[in-house]
Design a protein around this motif. Structure first.
Motif, short mmCIF file in Angstrom:
data_model
loop_
_atom_site.label_atom_id
_atom_site.label_comp_id
_atom_site.label_asym_id
_atom_site.label_seq_id
_atom_site.Cartn_x
_atom_site.Cartn_y
_atom_site.Cartn_z
N VAL A 182 34.54 25.39 15.38
CA VAL A 182 33.68 24.36 14.77
C VAL A 182 33.44 23.26 15.80
O VAL A 182 34.39 22.75 16.40
N ALA A 183 32.17 22.91 15.98
CA ALA A 183 31.81 21.77 16.82
C ALA A 183 31.14 20.73 15.93
O ALA A 183 30.19 21.03 15.21
N LEU A 189 39.77 25.98 26.21
CA LEU A 189 40.56 26.06 24.99
C LEU A 189 41.83 26.84 25.28
O LEU A 189 41.82 27.78 26.08
N ALA A 190 42.92 26.46 24.64
CA ALA A 190 44.20 27.16 24.79
C ALA A 190 44.42 28.03 23.56
O ALA A 190 44.76 27.52 22.49
N MET A 227 33.40 17.18 19.02
CA MET A 227 34.79 17.61 18.94
C MET A 227 34.79 19.09 18.58
O MET A 227 34.11 19.50 17.65
N VAL A 228 35.55 19.87 19.35
CA VAL A 228 35.63 21.31 19.12
C VAL A 228 36.98 21.63 18.52
O VAL A 228 38.02 21.26 19.08
N LEU A 229 36.97 22.30 17.38
CA LEU A 229 38.20 22.68 16.68
C LEU A 229 38.23 24.20 16.57
O LEU A 229 37.29 24.80 16.05
N ILE A 247 42.21 21.61 19.74
CA ILE A 247 41.14 20.63 19.61
C ILE A 247 40.83 20.07 20.99
O ILE A 247 41.76 19.76 21.76
N VAL A 248 39.56 19.93 21.29
CA VAL A 248 39.17 19.27 22.53
C VAL A 248 37.85 18.55 22.31
O VAL A 248 37.01 19.00 21.52
#
Length: 411
Positions: free
Chosen positions: A395-396, A385-386, A355-357, A373-374
């Motif tokens: 953060v991953a 990412l937007a 999860m990427v934040l 988040i994606v």
């Protein structure tokens, strides 16, 4: 000789742009669930809600998906809760509708109508990040037209209220449950950046539905009475935006507010005429109109189509078009100055899925609501990412809790 020099310079430039990211190992605890965790949570939930029955778990699941930015699964899970059907208008009905109404841009119409009002109330469905993005698109022009205060039903109130929100200028995890959705978080963040005074108004007593509507309206009334010459934007959920006599509660919050203040608010309902998980399940009106943008329907007398339910109504129904997708993500994410930033993590040293934040530089990543988040399933996958122009800490984190952080600058 000149050609050789040019080639060397180009090679150096490209190699700089492709410089390997520096990943920092960090201790990090995420408030967000992976898709698989949400699925397991739904499957293991055997409880029944007194009002919604066994389908209530799907409502909770839909909100969970929305909270972590998975719009597609939020729609699909909500449809499991509410059920779906396929209905269509006949061609003669479609022709009649298109003859009766003119389609106008919803943003333009609302901004113009809002000039005549002191209070604007707009609703959302709690599983729809799109509705939050739409409200955000109105903020700047409403502010320019005198709306300096904004109330959110979703803000935690009472003893757990985020009392530092207006000073801090960004939301954190305790700010509100639904506000954990990056799009809701950025709605709040953008309002603060523009200059709005943000306030909470949710009822904190253990009241029934009717009492809750009364208490919400009275909480807003007290804020208005403190600033009688100012304008107010209220963002609420579902039927709280209904005026007139609402069957379940006598009157909803919007109707109660009129009773208590004498103010007739401009009420906007966007939760009904919005897309389902599949286009064939959409309301037949949406299918008949084939919309390309957020739309209000205007009749021959210049009046907007209302949303009506029994003896209650909202002044303006907003109709939302079907979402198109870019690299698997809703295209409306890349609006309001957001850019599509391609991301691939094939060089990261943790297992997938991850999860990427994305956090705005300067905000506390242990508490802040992320900007985006994606979830990335495989190391070879890429996503967008937007993000707006600025500096970010990315953060991953994977299912085992292994986390890496790196820096990203968006030009």
């Amino acid at each position: 000789m000149k050609r050789i020099l040019v080639l060397i310079l180009i090679t150096i430039f490209v190699s700089c742009k492709q410089e390997k990211r520096i990943f920092e190992k960090i201790d990090f605890q995420s408030e967000y669930l992976f898709d698989s965790e949400i699925e397991n949570k739904i499957l293991s939930d055997t409880t029944e809600n007194s009002h919604f029955g066994s389908g209530f778990k799907y409502q909770i699941g839909a909100a969970d998906y929305a909270t972590k930015g998975n719009y597609k699964k939020a729609l699909a899970t909500w449809d499991l809760a509410m059920g779906t059907s396929e209905k269509n208008y006949t061609q003669s009905q479609i022709d009649s509708i298109n003859g009766l109404y003119k389609k106008v841009n919803a943003n333009d119409y609302i901004i113009e109508e809002a000039k005549q009002s002191q209070v604007l109330i707009i609703n959302e469905a709690h599983h729809s990040s799109r509705h939050r993005v739409f409200t955000k698109s109105l903020l700047q022009k409403l502010y320019d037209n005198g709306y300096k205060n904004i109330g959110f039903e979703a803000l935690t109130n009472g003893k757990d209220k985020d009392s530092l929100l207006n000073r801090r200028k960004y939301p954190i995890q305790k700010t509100g449950h639904y506000i954990k959705d990056p799009q809701f978080g950025d709605l709040v963040r953008t309002a603060l950046e523009i200059g709005y005074e943000v306030f909470s108004y949710e009822d904190t007593t253990e009241s029934n539905g009717t009492e809750r509507e009364i208490q919400q309206a009275q909480n807003i009334q007290r804020i208005i009475e403190q600033k009688p010459n100012e304008k107010f934007l209220i963002h609420c959920g579902f039927a709280h935006a209904m005026e007139g006599n609402y069957p379940a509660w006598g009157k909803a919050m919007a109707g109660r507010l009129t009773d208590f203040t004498g103010i007739d608010p401009l009420t906007i309902y966007q939760a009904y005429y919005s897309e389902k998980s599949k286009p064939e399940f959409n309301h037949p009106l949406l299918k008949a109109l084939n919309l390309k943008e957020s739309t209000v329907l205007i009749d021959d007398n210049g009046n907007p189509m209302k949303y009506k339910y029994a003896e209650s109504f909202s002044d303006v129904a907003v109709l939302q078009p079907n979402t198109t997708y870019e690299n698997g993500r809703p295209s409306w994410l890349f609006s309001n100055e957001n850019k599509a930033i391609k991301l691939q993590l094939n060089d990261i040293d943790i297992s997938f899925p991850v999860m990427v934040l994305a956090y705005k530089k300067g905000e506390d990543i242990s508490r802040a609501v992320p900007m985006d988040i994606v979830e990335i399933e495989n190391k070879s996958d890429s996503t967008n990412l937007a993000l707006r122009t600025g500096e970010y800490e990315i953060v991953a984190i994977n299912l085992d809790g292994n986390a890496r952080k790196f820096q990203l600058y968006v030009e």
